[in-house]
Design an enzyme around this catalytic site. Structure first.
Site, PDB file in Angstrom:
ATOM      1  N   ARG A  71     -10.408   3.452  -0.974  1.00 17.14           N
ATOM      2  CA  ARG A  71      -9.998   2.441   0.012  1.00 17.14           C
ATOM      3  C   ARG A  71     -10.319   2.987   1.407  1.00 17.14           C
ATOM      4  O   ARG A  71      -9.481   3.645   2.022  1.00 17.14           O
ATOM      5  CB  ARG A  71      -8.503   2.158  -0.112  1.00 17.14           C
ATOM      6  CG  ARG A  71      -8.106   1.399  -1.368  1.00 17.14           C
ATOM      7  CD  ARG A  71      -6.604   1.120  -1.367  1.00 17.14           C
ATOM      8  NE  ARG A  71      -6.244   0.087  -2.317  1.00 17.14           N
ATOM      9  CZ  ARG A  71      -5.847   0.325  -3.573  1.00 17.14           C
ATOM     10  NH1 ARG A  71      -5.769   1.556  -4.026  1.00 17.14           N
ATOM     11  NH2 ARG A  71      -5.520  -0.680  -4.360  1.00 17.14           N
ATOM     12  N   HIS A  81       0.813  -1.221   0.000  1.00 16.43           N
ATOM     13  CA  HIS A  81       0.000   0.000   0.000  1.00 16.43           C
ATOM     14  C   HIS A  81       0.845   1.268   0.000  1.00 16.43           C
ATOM     15  O   HIS A  81       0.399   2.304  -0.455  1.00 16.43           O
ATOM     16  CB  HIS A  81      -1.010  -0.044   1.138  1.00 16.43           C
ATOM     17  CG  HIS A  81      -2.124  -0.959   0.801  1.00 16.43           C
ATOM     18  ND1 HIS A  81      -2.033  -2.310   0.989  1.00 16.43           N
ATOM     19  CD2 HIS A  81      -3.299  -0.734   0.188  1.00 16.43           C
ATOM     20  CE1 HIS A  81      -3.126  -2.874   0.534  1.00 16.43           C
ATOM     21  NE2 HIS A  81      -3.917  -1.951   0.044  1.00 16.43           N
ATOM     22  N   ASN A 140      -4.661  -6.879  -8.062  1.00 18.25           N
ATOM     23  CA  ASN A 140      -3.533  -7.091  -7.134  1.00 18.25           C
ATOM     24  C   ASN A 140      -3.754  -8.386  -6.353  1.00 18.25           C
ATOM     25  O   ASN A 140      -2.870  -9.241  -6.275  1.00 18.25           O
ATOM     26  CB  ASN A 140      -3.405  -5.929  -6.144  1.00 18.25           C
ATOM     27  CG  ASN A 140      -3.395  -4.590  -6.828  1.00 18.25           C
ATOM     28  OD1 ASN A 140      -3.013  -4.502  -7.983  1.00 18.25           O
ATOM     29  ND2 ASN A 140      -3.825  -3.553  -6.144  1.00 18.25           N
ATOM     30  N   ASP A 141      -4.944  -8.514  -5.786  1.00 15.50           N
ATOM     31  CA  ASP A 141      -5.230  -9.732  -5.032  1.00 15.50           C
ATOM     32  C   ASP A 141      -5.544 -10.899  -5.957  1.00 15.50           C
ATOM     33  O   ASP A 141      -5.161 -12.032  -5.670  1.00 15.50           O
ATOM     34  CB  ASP A 141      -6.382  -9.496  -4.050  1.00 15.50           C
ATOM     35  CG  ASP A 141      -5.882  -8.850  -2.771  1.00 15.50           C
ATOM     36  OD1 ASP A 141      -4.832  -9.295  -2.266  1.00 15.50           O
ATOM     37  OD2 ASP A 141      -6.506  -7.895  -2.293  1.00 15.50           O
ATOM     38  N   ARG A 155       1.693 -10.999  -2.311  1.00  2.00           N
ATOM     39  CA  ARG A 155       2.000  -9.702  -2.936  1.00  2.00           C
ATOM     40  C   ARG A 155       2.960  -8.863  -2.102  1.00  2.00           C
ATOM     41  O   ARG A 155       3.522  -7.881  -2.571  1.00  2.00           O
ATOM     42  CB  ARG A 155       0.709  -8.921  -3.221  1.00  2.00           C
ATOM     43  CG  ARG A 155      -0.068  -8.551  -1.989  1.00  2.00           C
ATOM     44  CD  ARG A 155      -1.451  -8.050  -2.338  1.00  2.00           C
ATOM     45  NE  ARG A 155      -1.514  -6.601  -2.473  1.00  2.00           N
ATOM     46  CZ  ARG A 155      -2.644  -5.911  -2.552  1.00  2.00           C
ATOM     47  NH1 ARG A 155      -3.808  -6.531  -2.549  1.00  2.00           N
ATOM     48  NH2 ARG A 155      -2.627  -4.602  -2.656  1.00  2.00           N
ATOM     49  N   ARG A 196     -15.280   1.422  -1.143  1.00  2.00           N
ATOM     50  CA  ARG A 196     -15.138   0.018  -0.761  1.00  2.00           C
ATOM     51  C   ARG A 196     -15.243  -0.108   0.746  1.00  2.00           C
ATOM     52  O   ARG A 196     -14.628   0.687   1.477  1.00  2.00           O
ATOM     53  CB  ARG A 196     -13.779  -0.510  -1.231  1.00  2.00           C
ATOM     54  CG  ARG A 196     -13.537  -1.930  -0.777  1.00  2.00           C
ATOM     55  CD  ARG A 196     -12.271  -2.480  -1.347  1.00  2.00           C
ATOM     56  NE  ARG A 196     -11.107  -1.930  -0.683  1.00  2.00           N
ATOM     57  CZ  ARG A 196      -9.853  -2.200  -1.060  1.00  2.00           C
ATOM     58  NH1 ARG A 196      -9.630  -2.971  -2.105  1.00  2.00           N
ATOM     59  NH2 ARG A 196      -8.843  -1.691  -0.413  1.00  2.00           N
TER      60      ARG A 196
HETATM   61  C1  PEP Z   1      -6.742  -5.270  -5.576  1.00  2.00           C
HETATM   62  O1  PEP Z   1      -6.596  -6.259  -4.843  1.00  2.00           O
HETATM   63  O2  PEP Z   1      -6.431  -5.254  -6.785  1.00  2.00           O
HETATM   64  C2  PEP Z   1      -7.328  -4.039  -5.036  1.00  2.00           C
HETATM   65  C3  PEP Z   1      -7.669  -3.026  -5.811  1.00  2.00           C
HETATM   66  O3  PEP Z   1      -7.449  -3.956  -3.681  1.00  2.00           O
HETATM   67  P1  PEP Z   1      -6.223  -3.674  -2.670  1.00  2.00           P
HETATM   68  O4  PEP Z   1      -5.000  -3.398  -3.503  1.00  2.00           O
HETATM   69  O5  PEP Z   1      -6.610  -2.532  -1.811  1.00  2.00           O
HETATM   70  O6  PEP Z   1      -6.150  -4.969  -1.929  1.00  2.00           O
HETATM   71 MG    MG Z   2      -7.557  -6.259  -2.915  1.00  2.00          MG
END
Ligand code: PEP
Ligand code: MG
Length: 544
Positions: A296, A188, A454-455, A465, A332
């Site tokens: 977020r 983050h 990302n997840d 990650r 979110r």
């Molecule tokens: C993701 O997982 O792509 C996402 C947008 O959420 P975050 O990066 O906050 O987990």
């Molecule tokens: Mg995510």
């Protein structure tokens, strides 16, 4: 001149002075001293410095999260000024002839133990506060300056790593660039650096951190991840040239402001922005995003020592909705756990936090947190065009529970005579392979999908990650991930839902054409990428 390299996470160049933040430097040695007066004076100066820091943090917290949360820093200032606390430090220095850092450390231990042993829960909590102010004081004494930032000029932050909450509390207006010795590009901190338009290099290694000294002239190349300490004139000139070229490109992109996000063959795409806090709204507007595709909301929880109340959340959501006027804002619900931890939620330590009680799982287990947030969201809904999105969905029953929680929040508000809008879009994140695989079942339940690449990448490729060592195994264009996105897009459209992408992959312009061909309706990216993406979309022709 010394060269190092890490991974560039935001493509821009910064040239400036290094500011080194070392978190591990809080261990304190006992040193015999001959001049207690000098130590007492050092304590006095450090206290002044710590107080000045706390005043700044208080002001920032007041602006970003409201008075209730900011109050904790007022309490810190009072504690720092407490007579008993000060007397204890002074007595230890005078009677034991020891260094100030050691006296603060012993006082901290004694006072926090004393608070901890009290019956009153409020007083027990002060134990952590004593440790906090003491660490700040020790950092001021040792010149480490804690992890808060006080600089007259803009500086390049060099740290071992920065937690999301540390990144939030840094005064971003003083930051030219971030360099961390560790960390990964989907952390983050990296995401925040991107959205704040700040050049950043992560994973620069311990050798870099050992080599760089406070005030060193440093070049950070966020394009290539290169770092140069004490550059010679020729190298400096070279990078200043790149910096100029970046500026020129930015100016060119400025010409795209106000233009529609439309392909050559006439397909219109929504280009939205991702934000992590209300302080990023200016950047969203400046970059002319069509809306906010991902707010977020967890940053409200990370920036403070306590959970934000319904009123505090309402204030933040209302602010973003009002400022975005008639543009869509997708907020979110709380996505905490995994790499985003906060003490005040009392989460148990887990062996595999990324696979643990995070995001929607936590909210479903802790309805008091979830309903408070949903009430704040629905109350804010009357101020703009709100969408609510649920993270980390893996099953139909989770979505059913989310929808039921929304109904409950609305029912409560109705019973209390509090206004809310019925026109709130509800969506889920597609960020687990499970959600993508059953997207045909999930699509009829919601208005939209938003793919969290990302997840989704982390869980599909089984690559943490946060683990920088895995970068070479993370193929961000992996066919499995792209197929899951395509499958979700087809299922969304089959059932009348729209689909966006809000993970970092949305900003990868080498994939834009592919995403549009899959039928993706919206791409949500960090604000600085909005116009770059618009440029790419406007050059794309899907008919060829
Ligand atoms: C993701 O997982 O792509 C996402 C947008 O959420 P975050 O990066 O906050 O987990
Ligand atoms: Mg995510």
């Amino acid at each position: 001149m010394q060269r190092f390299s890490g991974k560039g996470v935001y493509g821009a160049v910064a040239v400036g002075a290094a500011k080194v933040l070392r978190r591990q430097q809080t261990s304190v040695n006992r040193i015999h001293i001959d001049d207690p007066e000098r130590e007492l004076q050092r304590v006095k100066t450090a206290k002044e410095k710590a107080t000045a820091q706390l005043i700044e943090i208080y002001k920032k917290a007041l602006e970003e999260v409201g008075e209730d949360h900011a109050q904790i820093f007022e309490i810190h200032m009072m504690m720092l000024d407490d007579e008993d606390y000060t007397e204890s430090i002074e007595n230890i220095i005078k009677t034991q002839l020891v260094n100030a850092e050691y006296a603060v450390s012993v006082t901290s231990d004694e006072f926090s133990k004393m608070f901890r042993s009290m019956d009153d829960a409020y007083m027990q909590e002060r134990s952590a506060d004593v440790r906090d102010i003491s660490n700040r004081l020790i950092a001021c004494l040792s010149g480490a300056d804690s992890n808060s930032l006080h600089a007259d000029e803009k500086v390049i932050i060099c740290a071992d790593d920065l937690s999301p909450s540390e990144t939030v509390t840094l005064d971003k207006s003083k930051v030219l660039a971030f360099v961390t010795a560790f960390g990964s590009s989907n952390s983050h901190t990296a995401i925040l650096a991107r959205s704040l338009n700040i050049p950043a290099v992560i994973n620069a290694g311990e050798e870099f951190l050992n080599a760089v000294k406070e005030g060193d002239r440093l070049i950070v190349d966020g394009h290539t991840g290169e770092l140069i300490i004490d550059p010679d004139e020729q190298t400096s000139d070279h990078y200043l040239e790149i910096q100029k070229r970046d500026e020129h490109r930015k100016a060119l992109l400025g010409q795209l402001k106000g233009k529609p996000d439309i392909t050559k063959d006439g397909r219109e795409i929504k280009v939205y922005a991702n934000i992590g806090g209300t302080d990023e709204i200016d950047a969203v507007l400046a970059n002319d995003a069509g809306g906010i595709g991902l707010f977020r909301s967890e940053f409200l929880y990370l920036a403070n020592d306590t959970s934000p109340t319904e009123e505090q959340q309402l204030a933040a959501y209302k602010k973003v909705l009002e400022r975005m006027k008639d543009k869509k804002v997708i907020i979110r619900t709380l996505d905490i756990g995994a790499d985003k931890q906060v003490d005040h939620l009392g989460l148990e330590k887990e062996d595999n936090p990324a696979l643990g009680l995070r995001a929607i799982r936590l909210c479903l287990k802790r309805p008091e947190i979830f309903i408070t947030q949903l009430r704040a969201l629905y109350r804010a809904s009357v101020y703009g065009k709100l969408g609510i999105m649920f993270p980390m969905i893996t099953s139909v029953s989770e979505v059913e529970k989310c929808l039921a929680a929304c109904e409950q929040a609305k029912k409560e508000l109705k019973a209390e005579g509090i206004a809310y809008s019925e026109d709130v879009e509800l969506g889920i994140m597609i960020e687990t392979p499970a959600a993508a695989m059953i997207s045909d079942r999930l699509a009829p339940m919601v208005d939209f999908f938003s793919v969290g690449t990302n997840d989704l990448t982390q869980y599909t490729l089984a690559c943490d990650r946060q683990n920088a060592k895995l970068e070479e195994f993370v193929d961000t264009h992996h066919e499995a991930v792209l197929r899951l996105i395509e499958m979700s897009a087809q299922n969304a459209h089959k059932h009348g839902a729209w689909i966006g992408i809000c993970g970092e992959l949305a900003a990868d312009t080498t994939l834009t054409e592919k995403f549009l061909a899959m039928g993706i309706d919206e791409l949500s990216v960090s604000a600085p990428f909005v116009l770059v993406l618009r440029d790419t979309i406007r050059k794309t022709d899907l008919s060829t």
